[in-house]
Design an enzyme around this catalytic site. Structure first.
Site: not given
Ligand code: FRU
Length: 611
Positions: A155, A325
């Site tokens: 992300d 998320e």
């Molecule tokens: C989304 C996610 C988020 C988390 C991150 C961990 O892709 O699962 O929810 O903060 O990636 O790398």
């Protein structure tokens, strides 16, 4: 880690791993096998910058406890090589100068004897070096999309605009090209297309690894970290997920963690804080993904440290699969007024499997988000992008000129760890500017158009071509420079039946982009696009509806070394898809049945920003 020296090193770019010395006591590395799965590695950090660690991707993670003068400094997980080394990753030793460094390593599976454990390739291939090469070795590394220099990325995080600089932090594994060791990496740009890499920004600590979050500028010094400090809130991920603060008063070069962390706790999984200043109430608003409950939590605060839960949004609405998320909430002009948009990334459960970004349009009063409903009282499910590779998309905060600029992670959790690259994994989408438009059904939809800065990638402006179309394809040669990276712009008029634009190479690999006027859709078929066999879920045809009336269809298609982004009618329909052709696409052919007209076809060669 010494960010300044890493910055220098990364800027130096093409440094070769000169001066690497093998793992022997004389060269500052001493390896002692204590048992079938436990080894001590002693290194002398005084005169060298990096410990180069060998990785074999098919191995499981070894647990590496880094001890300095006997004190546990950090634990990292590295796929240390057993039979052969695929690539190496660097551990910065400069923070431990003057101390005795011991790595207490637990390898994942025990060997039958210590002698066998001692044969693992990693002990031979481990080395000390003052340089670590970040020169590109990958044929699929994008030429004009942001990627990490090495290691895994997911992300985008903490995106903020300040004093002419766009900051893009990201979920980063500095110790391998698969997901692990979550750290915020940081890149900056003055023009949204050329990125400078700065290495780690926020690193794991006793509260956990550093999951996704956001940054905002504290113009009123409400938190007391300093006027105009950049304040980051992120998820500390350990046994539980909690929310933590860090701030920077030097434009993001150094972040200082708040001693009172964590600032928000809960008895269930919640993550990815996204905060913004809500001027009417003179307070901060924070949206958090209550992941397994499929809802977003809305908090408010006067000082960023004490937060009050105000409302919950989303239970039972929109796509409810997987986990929710990476939220975002912002206001956009809508006709003569404005509306609020809630972005909800979810995984899995996207329209074509795996990860995707849905959004809700509605109103927000500073405490509660209320989604618009259709005439039957339903809240429709709407997707921001109808490709398979658009996830975790959130916006930059404090953007100038009222712009709402976003970037996504250009991959999908279904296969992100398996795509055919090694030195690095994953890129961001092109930056996009958002706006609202009304669909045929009278409701508001989100358009994502390429940010205006993207135009600067054009290397030259070719004369546009017009052509009437038929079932016999009209064939164009794509620019050969820089592996054929290009932007294809075209408008299609008078189409009654489907119009297909095919990108192909001389290996018979092709990606098809089809406009179907009767169905009012644009689709991308990557089933024969090149290398697809690394995952059952990769091969796909993805289709985007065109929500507004279409008189003529304008297309902007961005072709990079391993991605195709299709923007129809100024981003009213967008499809972002990865492709891995074994040779660059060299030909564009356009066919239609029955007759349609292709107007103003321009194929712009693009300038690479990633060398
Ligand atoms: C989304 C996610 C988020 C988390 C991150 C961990 O892709 O699962 O929810 O903060 O990636 O790398």
């Amino acid at each position: 880690m010494n960010t300044q020296s890493l910055k220098f090193l990364l800027a130096a770019g093409a440094a070769v791993c000169a001066g690497i010395v093998p793992a022997t006591a004389a060269n500052g590395i001493k390896v002692e096998h204590l048992g079938v799965n436990n080894t001590l590695v002693r290194v002398n950090p005084d005169s060298v910058r990096w410990l180069i660690m060998p990785v074999q991707e098919s191995c499981d993670d070894a647990r590496v406890n880094v001890l300095a003068d006997g004190k546990l400094e950090r634990t990292i997980f590295v796929r240390l090589s057993k039979n052969h080394t695929d690539y190496t990753v660097p551990l910065d030793l400069t923070p431990y100068r003057g101390k005795k460094v011991v790595l207490d390593i637990v390898t994942p599976q025990s060997r039958s004897s210590v002698r066998e454990a001692a044969n693992d390739a990693c002990w031979q291939d481990m080395a000390l070096s003052d340089s670590y090469s970040t020169a590109n070795r990958e044929k699929y590394r994008p030429a004009f999309h942001h990627t990490p220099l090495y290691g895994w990325m997911n992300d985008p995080n903490g995106m903020v605009y300040k004093d002419g600089v766009w900051t893009l932090c990201y979920q980063w594994n500095p110790y391998g090209s698969k997901w692990q060791n979550m750290t915020w990496g940081r890149s900056t740009s003055k023009d949204l297309v050329n990125w400078e890499h700065h290495g780690p920004a926020i690193v794991p600590d006793g509260l956990g690894t550093i999951f996704s979050g956001s940054c905002a500028i504290d113009r009123e010094n409400s938190a007391g970290f300093g006027k105009d400090a950049i304040v980051a809130m992120y998820t500390s991920a350990a046994t539980s997920q909690t929310q933590s603060l860090a701030h920077s008063t030097d434009g993001g070069n150094t972040f200082h963690k708040y001693a009172g962390n964590p600032v928000i706790t809960l008895d269930s999984e919640f993550r990815d804080p996204n905060m913004f200043w809500y001027a009417p109430a003179k307070e901060w608003v924070l949206v958090l993904a209550h992941a397994l409950e499929h809802e977003m939590l809305v908090y408010t605060s006067k000082d960023m440290k004490n937060w009050t839960l105000q409302s919950r949004f989303g239970k039972g609405l929109g796509a409810q699969d997987g986990v929710w998320e990476c939220p975002d909430l912002f206001e956009l002009p809508a006709g003569k007024g404005s509306k609020w948009v809630m972005l909800v990334n979810l995984n899995p459960g996207g329209p074509f499997g795996g990860s995707a970004t849905q959004y809700f349009v509605g109103d927000f009063d500073g405490k509660t988000f209320t989604p618009d409903r259709d005439k039957n009282g339903n809240v429709p499910t709407k997707w921001m992008d109808y490709g398979k590779d658009h996830y975790a998309t959130v916006s930059f905060s404090d953007t100038p000129d009222g712009r709402r600029t976003v970037l996504g992670w250009m991959s999908n959790w279904q296969y992100a760890n398996d795509v055919p690259t090694q030195q690095y994994r994953s890129a961001n989408t092109l930056p996009r500017d958002l706006s609202l438009f009304r669909g045929k059904d009278g409701s508001w939809y989100l358009a994502s158009a390429p940010s205006p800065e993207v135009d600067a990638l054009r290397a030259s402006t070719p004369a546009p071509v017009n052509s009437s179309l038929s079932t016999t394809p009209v064939v164009y040669t794509l620019p050969a420079d820089n592996d054929g990276i290009c932007e294809i712009d075209a408008t299609i008029t008078a189409a009654k039946g489907p119009v297909t634009m095919t990108l192909s190479n001389d290996k018979g690999e092709k990606t098809l982009i089809t406009y179907d006027p009767a169905k009012a859709t644009v689709s991308v078929d990557r089933t024969a696009s090149g290398v697809t066999d690394f995952s059952r879920d990769f091969s796909a045809v993805t289709t985007a509806p065109l929500p507004a009336k279409v008189k003529a269809l304008s297309l902007r298609i961005f072709v990079d070394r391993s991605s195709i982004e299709v923007f129809a009618n100024d981003g009213q329909a967008v499809l972002t898809n990865l492709v891995f052709p074994s040779a660059p696409y060299s030909t564009l052919s356009v066919s239609a049945d029955p007759k349609a007209t292709l107007k103003a076809l321009s194929v712009y060669p693009l300038k690479p920003t990633v060398k």
